[in-house]
Scaffold this motif. Sequence first.
Motif: not given
Length: 109
Positions: A53-54, A66-73
């Motif tokens: 995602l990142v 970074l926020g989208a990747g963290f939220g998805g993970a």
Amino acid sequence: MFKACTDCHQRQYDKLKAKCSAMSHEERLALAKRTNAAAMGMIVAGFGCFGGLVGGLWHQMGAGALGAGFGGACGLWFGSCGVFEEAKLILQFDKELTATAAEESEEAV
């Protein structure tokens, strides 16, 4: 609402205990090992999700990726906690059932 959640948790606990009591010691250890490996797989998949995602969104969103990747993970990372807990319960049931079997064999002698 919380009572329903507690009842569901108790049903899952009883179902897992019944499943474990029908297994041998080696089968319970193999199940715990497989369950632990599944949880580790969820963590690794979470890192892959984060990186994908990142990397995929960085050019579109910038640092917001970074926020989208963290939220998805997060779903994978925090979801693995329940699977690790199940592996611990299987080992706990194995310890209890092994101790019970040892006591019964001592009483039979």
